[in-house]
Write an enzyme that holds these catalytic residues in place. Sequence first.
Site, PDB file in Angstrom:
ATOM      1  N   ARG A  93      32.882 -23.533  15.566  1.00 29.51           N
ATOM      2  CA  ARG A  93      34.065 -22.658  15.491  1.00 29.51           C
ATOM      3  C   ARG A  93      35.293 -23.377  16.039  1.00 29.51           C
ATOM      4  O   ARG A  93      36.403 -23.212  15.507  1.00 29.51           O
ATOM      5  CB  ARG A  93      33.792 -21.357  16.267  1.00 29.51           C
ATOM      6  CG  ARG A  93      34.997 -20.442  16.329  1.00 29.51           C
ATOM      7  CD  ARG A  93      34.618 -19.080  16.861  1.00 29.51           C
ATOM      8  NE  ARG A  93      35.785 -18.279  17.219  1.00 29.51           N
ATOM      9  CZ  ARG A  93      35.717 -17.131  17.885  1.00 29.51           C
ATOM     10  NH1 ARG A  93      34.533 -16.646  18.250  1.00 29.51           N
ATOM     11  NH2 ARG A  93      36.806 -16.456  18.180  1.00 29.51           N
ATOM     12  N   ASN A 147      29.499 -13.224  10.586  1.00 33.40           N
ATOM     13  CA  ASN A 147      30.793 -13.432   9.927  1.00 33.40           C
ATOM     14  C   ASN A 147      30.801 -14.669   9.037  1.00 33.40           C
ATOM     15  O   ASN A 147      30.014 -15.579   9.254  1.00 33.40           O
ATOM     16  CB  ASN A 147      31.873 -13.616  11.001  1.00 33.40           C
ATOM     17  CG  ASN A 147      32.453 -12.291  11.435  1.00 33.40           C
ATOM     18  OD1 ASN A 147      32.675 -11.414  10.617  1.00 33.40           O
ATOM     19  ND2 ASN A 147      32.700 -12.161  12.731  1.00 33.40           N
ATOM     20  N   CYS A 169      31.144  -4.260  11.047  1.00 31.52           N
ATOM     21  CA  CYS A 169      32.229  -4.800  11.856  1.00 31.52           C
ATOM     22  C   CYS A 169      32.628  -3.758  12.883  1.00 31.52           C
ATOM     23  O   CYS A 169      32.553  -2.560  12.632  1.00 31.52           O
ATOM     24  CB  CYS A 169      33.416  -5.134  10.966  1.00 31.52           C
ATOM     25  SG  CYS A 169      34.815  -5.800  11.873  1.00 31.52           S
ATOM     26  N   HIS A 199      37.718  -7.198   7.626  1.00 34.21           N
ATOM     27  CA  HIS A 199      38.895  -7.779   8.283  1.00 34.21           C
ATOM     28  C   HIS A 199      40.126  -7.734   7.364  1.00 34.21           C
ATOM     29  O   HIS A 199      41.055  -8.531   7.532  1.00 34.21           O
ATOM     30  CB  HIS A 199      38.619  -9.233   8.760  1.00 34.21           C
ATOM     31  CG  HIS A 199      37.613  -9.305   9.874  1.00 34.21           C
ATOM     32  ND1 HIS A 199      37.271 -10.486  10.498  1.00 34.21           N
ATOM     33  CD2 HIS A 199      36.889  -8.339  10.492  1.00 34.21           C
ATOM     34  CE1 HIS A 199      36.360 -10.247  11.439  1.00 34.21           C
ATOM     35  NE2 HIS A 199      36.112  -8.946  11.454  1.00 34.21           N
ATOM     36  N   TYR A 254      43.355  -7.534  11.805  1.00 33.41           N
ATOM     37  CA  TYR A 254      43.427  -8.863  11.200  1.00 33.41           C
ATOM     38  C   TYR A 254      44.559  -9.012  10.187  1.00 33.41           C
ATOM     39  O   TYR A 254      44.932 -10.130   9.833  1.00 33.41           O
ATOM     40  CB  TYR A 254      42.091  -9.219  10.537  1.00 33.41           C
ATOM     41  CG  TYR A 254      41.053  -9.643  11.550  1.00 33.41           C
ATOM     42  CD1 TYR A 254      40.943 -10.965  11.955  1.00 33.41           C
ATOM     43  CD2 TYR A 254      40.200  -8.716  12.141  1.00 33.41           C
ATOM     44  CE1 TYR A 254      40.013 -11.364  12.901  1.00 33.41           C
ATOM     45  CE2 TYR A 254      39.255  -9.099  13.084  1.00 33.41           C
ATOM     46  CZ  TYR A 254      39.171 -10.421  13.458  1.00 33.41           C
ATOM     47  OH  TYR A 254      38.255 -10.810  14.397  1.00 33.41           O
TER      48      TYR A 254
END
Length: 435
Positions: A93, A147, A169, A199, A254
């Site tokens: 990440r 995700n 989510c 998102h 988001y």
Amino acid sequence: GVKIVTIGGGSSYTPELMEGLINRYDQVPVREIWLVDIEEGKEKLEIVGEMARRMWNASGHDVQVHLTLDRREALKDADFVTTQFRVGLLAARIKDERIPLSYGMAGQETNGAGGIFKALRTIPVILDIVEDMKELCPDAWLVNFTNPSGMVTEAVMKYGHWDKVAGLCNVPVIAMMSEPEAIGKTPEDLTYRFAGLNHFHWHRVWDETGREVTRDLIEAFDRLGRTPGTPANIFDVPFYREQLDLMDMIPCGYHRYYYRQQEMLEHMLEEAQSQAGTRAEQVKQTEDELFELYKDPNLDHKPEQLARRGGAHYSDAACETIASLYADKNTHIVLTTRNNGAIPDLPEDVAVEVSTLVGKDGPKVIPFGALPAGERGLLQVMKAMEQCVEEAAVTGNVGALLEAFTLNPLITAGETARQVMNELLVAHERYLPQF
Ligand code: NAD
Ligand code: G6P
Ligand code: MN
Ligand code: MN
């Protein structure tokens, strides 16, 4: 008794999941829980697994918690499979965030080039899991939390040909928990309807008399100067009031990466260059602290510190979904599922994140209706982008990946984007067998 298998069991979120199952034990009589991880996550699995055992012991329920690196052993005869794994862990990440930022583009876990690469690493693994499920637990439900949850769930349906899947989510959950107070209401007073993609969804809200209060919420947030329900990981830049008035919906947290792209990029660049570091670097610290706490043999409940993670409260969505499927509760849950006309602006068979009623036969979408022109356009572009990413993830087709980069509003297509792509392909080579 019910058998639950959690893939990515070494996650620091596992105590949340245990808490959610313990709280719903009267609805879902769990007999055994199998926490599955891989060699890289073995140490985390052992620490958080012991913590999970202490939580069940303290609850007084007789539940066996098994820890294993053997996924197939775990999946045999499972009733529910939950997935919360991170291919390449936080180190991957950090690369998803840092590499695009080093070229002046958004670097974010589920958005922009980084989010696309998280999908490329994850989709092959979820499709392998589905193949194992076909053989070992063909009647189980897959409750996906991994995700990018929307694309991963759509890949399961479209390429895995597995329909018993729900994508989850926490963003809708925290919106429904935290917004009502802003207009002097409680969550029980209000009715929420969501539609969009993971998102990338919007919502509208009604009060107990059936009057729409979306506009009241928009006004209240404006007065407060902040948006309640924004997850801990997202910098709270306000949306432009004029735009909210036009769309008459509340965007999700988001959406800031799109409606306020410039400010979000500036904020990400600033953090990355400062002592704070990128979000993943901040999360690494929180995670280290959480695992230190989990090592304490006296700790037998979820610690407060877990609320610092952006995914706090996800277990409410995950466990309520399991309970509603199992006990046929017909609860309103916001899920990623097959569109089936809920959003007429998108094809019937694509995955969308929408309000559903969940019972024993699965989620039934609640029709939302057509979106305003601007949001319809954004949504259709993002869905096309997702489809190109999934195709690239399955086939390793670089053309599909470049298409996704072109469609993605956070990426300026061209030579710089191609360099970002190539650098990410090399950085994640180990986890991208399809390329
Ligand atoms: P993490 O880095 O702690 O990873 C969880 C575990 O997955 C690790 O122990 C790791 O070893 C394991 N893992 C990696 N590859 C695996 C594989 N092939 N098979 C089995 N296990 C594997 O991650 P985290 O921060 O706990 O997040 C877990 C996942 O959940 C991520 O994908 C994250 O994006 C997602 N998440 C989703 C939401 C949501 O709202 N849907 C919220 C929070 C987190
Ligand atoms: C949000 C999202 C999750 C995401 C997480 C990031 O709430 O819904 O999908 O994974 O936060 O949180 P983190 O603490 O890892 O930055
Ligand atoms: Mn999420
Ligand atoms: Mn683009």
